[in-house]
Motif scaffolding. Structure first.
Motif, PDB file in Angstrom:
ATOM      1  N   ILE A 128      -8.772   3.828   3.148  1.00 42.71           N
ATOM      2  CA  ILE A 128      -7.378   3.378   3.011  1.00 42.71           C
ATOM      3  C   ILE A 128      -6.663   3.565   4.347  1.00 42.71           C
ATOM      4  CG2 ILE A 128      -5.205   3.661   1.743  1.00 42.71           C
ATOM      5  CD1 ILE A 128      -6.820   4.927  -0.532  1.00 42.71           C
ATOM      6  N   SER A 174      -3.083   3.122   6.488  1.00 40.12           N
ATOM      7  CA  SER A 174      -1.629   2.899   6.320  1.00 40.12           C
ATOM      8  C   SER A 174      -0.831   3.544   7.448  1.00 40.12           C
ATOM      9  CB  SER A 174      -1.166   3.456   4.972  1.00 40.12           C
ATOM     10  OG  SER A 174      -1.076   4.862   5.018  1.00 40.12           O
ATOM     11  N   PHE A 181      -1.289  -2.242   5.606  1.00 41.65           N
ATOM     12  CA  PHE A 181      -1.832  -1.480   4.487  1.00 41.65           C
ATOM     13  C   PHE A 181      -3.146  -2.153   4.129  1.00 41.65           C
ATOM     14  CE2 PHE A 181      -2.055   0.232   0.111  1.00 41.65           C
ATOM     15  CZ  PHE A 181      -1.929   1.557   0.446  1.00 41.65           C
ATOM     16  N   HIS A 190       4.091  -1.091   1.765  1.00 50.44           N
ATOM     17  CA  HIS A 190       2.774  -0.549   1.416  1.00 50.44           C
ATOM     18  C   HIS A 190       2.723  -0.193  -0.077  1.00 50.44           C
ATOM     19  CE1 HIS A 190       2.236  -0.799   5.563  1.00 50.44           C
ATOM     20  NE2 HIS A 190       2.122   0.466   5.926  1.00 50.44           N
ATOM     21  N   SER A 240       0.184  -2.120  -2.782  1.00 45.89           N
ATOM     22  CA  SER A 240      -1.052  -1.354  -2.965  1.00 45.89           C
ATOM     23  C   SER A 240      -1.858  -1.769  -4.212  1.00 45.89           C
ATOM     24  CB  SER A 240      -0.775   0.148  -2.972  1.00 45.89           C
ATOM     25  OG  SER A 240      -0.008   0.483  -4.086  1.00 45.89           O
ATOM     26  N   VAL A 286      -1.941   7.489  -2.406  1.00 46.19           N
ATOM     27  CA  VAL A 286      -2.886   6.638  -3.136  1.00 46.19           C
ATOM     28  C   VAL A 286      -4.276   7.292  -3.112  1.00 46.19           C
ATOM     29  CG1 VAL A 286      -4.029   4.371  -3.167  1.00 46.19           C
ATOM     30  CG2 VAL A 286      -1.585   4.512  -2.660  1.00 46.19           C
TER      31      VAL A 286
END
Ligand code: ATP
Ligand code: FE2
Length: 334
Positions: free
Chosen positions: A7, A9, A14, A50, A54, A93
């Motif tokens: 992931i 960011s 993102f 973001h 997501s 996340v």
């Protein structure tokens, strides 16, 4: 076969990416780019972007890769450096997924991820990295278990400089690709020889870009052909990066140079780096452009290497670190 999810960011992007846990497959990233309506990046607005993107992005990615949650073996995320509000979204996340799926969490250094995906995709083994992105401009080499920063920008990143110049002449973010297009169109018509006077700032192994930005804006404001200004800006600013890259190769005795970061998508900086490397009997490398810009796949790849060498991040150590430096991360993998 399980996957490591990555992931990303740190700033505008993102992104979810993945690699197979056995290291054989590299899966394409699914990314969403925050584009400010005007002016520079607003960290909170980028973070909102973001958050809002997501869920759909992750669903699309998993659908495209044809996997379910049960096939995710670990979740890696960019722990730093970057903008706090943006990093926090990726961190949250990642933590939620790691807890929900009961799989290891791996906090990774974003800058090191640019290096590792480049090594993985190009097969170069011990390069000097010319890391040219929006926020970062660094020349890096591995020594004594760390990626050491041998030289870097003393003010703004080269990509930010290009984006700011773009904004000054009415090009929307990100300016780099359109500046490249204007420069190459100019060169096609007029040849490469004419270059406007712009300050060239190399100090030892460090560089600076704010002087060149101001001078380029003045040329444009005085009515110079924008194509010529774009061409000159690329030639002078890229030359300073390539010179520092060459100095680093000479100092360390390394024969490979690897380009990484969004500006490494630019054909001209690739060509200049290639010429320099060949003249010294060395080699120049860069991954596909999708892996040069910020992407989740590079985060997954570094996560995989860390996990393979027994490194995972405990929940209590998973706080983001906006000012994490390239050389703060010990390298325990080969
Ligand atoms: P980092 O967090 O590593 O600093 P970043 O947030 O700047 O990364 P990247 O995707 O690595 O994100 O790089 C984006 C930058 O790359 C932008 O400044 C953009 O203008 C520049 N860029 C992208 N393509 C090109 C190109 N073809 N020529 C020049 N610059 C480019
Ligand atoms: Fe980056």
């Amino acid at each position: 076969m399980g996957l490591i999810l990555g992931i990303e960011s740190t700033a505008h992007t993102f992104s979810f990416g993945a690699v197979s846990s056995d290291g054989v497959s590299v899966l394409p990233s699914h990314s969403s780019l925050y584009r400010p309506e005007e002016g520079g990046i607003h960290p909170r607005e980028a973070a909102d972007h973001h958050v809002n993107s997501s869920r759909t992005l992750l669903e699309k990615a998993m659908d495209d890769w044809g996997i379910s949650g049960g096939e995710i073996d670990a979740v890696a995320f960019s722990q730093g450096p970057g903008l706090g509000p943006c990093l926090r979204v990726g961190g949250s996340v990642a933590r939620s997924m790691s807890i929900a799926l009961d799989v290891p969490l791996i906090g990774v250094n974003h800058c090191v991820a640019h290096i590792e995906i480049g090594r993985r995709m190009t097969g170069c083994s011990d390069p000097v990295l010319l890391y040219v992105s929006g926020g970062n401009t660094q020349v890096i080499a591995r020594a004594s278990g760390r990626y050491r920063v041998l030289g870097e920008t003393l003010d703004i990143g080269i990509g930010n400089m290009l984006d700011k110049f773009g904004r000054a002449i009415g090009i929307p973010f990100p300016g780099g690709p359109i500046i490249e297009k204007k420069a190459s169109e100019y060169v096609k018509e007029n040849g490469p020889d004419r270059i406007l006077d712009l300050p060239y700032a190399v100090h030892g192994t460090d560089m600076a870009f704010s002087g060149i930005l101001g001078a380029a804006i003045s040329h444009a404001n005085r009515g110079e052909d924008h194509g010529l200004v774009c061409h000159s800006l690329q030639e002078v600013s890229f030359a300073s990066c390539v010179e520092v890259g060459e100095r680093a190769m000479a100092l360390t005795g390394k024969s490979e140079i690897l380009l990484g970061g969004g500006v490494a998508c630019n054909k001209r900086i690739r060509e200049m780096t290639q010429t320099m490397a060949s003249e010294r009997g060395g080699s120049a490398h860069w991954p596909d452009w999708r892996l040069c810009i910020d992407n989740g796949t590079m985060i997954a790849e570094l996560g995989r290497r860390m996990l393979d060498s027994g490194e995972a991040t405990k929940l209590e150590n998973s706080a983001i670190d906006p000012s994490l430096r390239t050389d703060m991360t010990p390298i325990s993998w080969s």
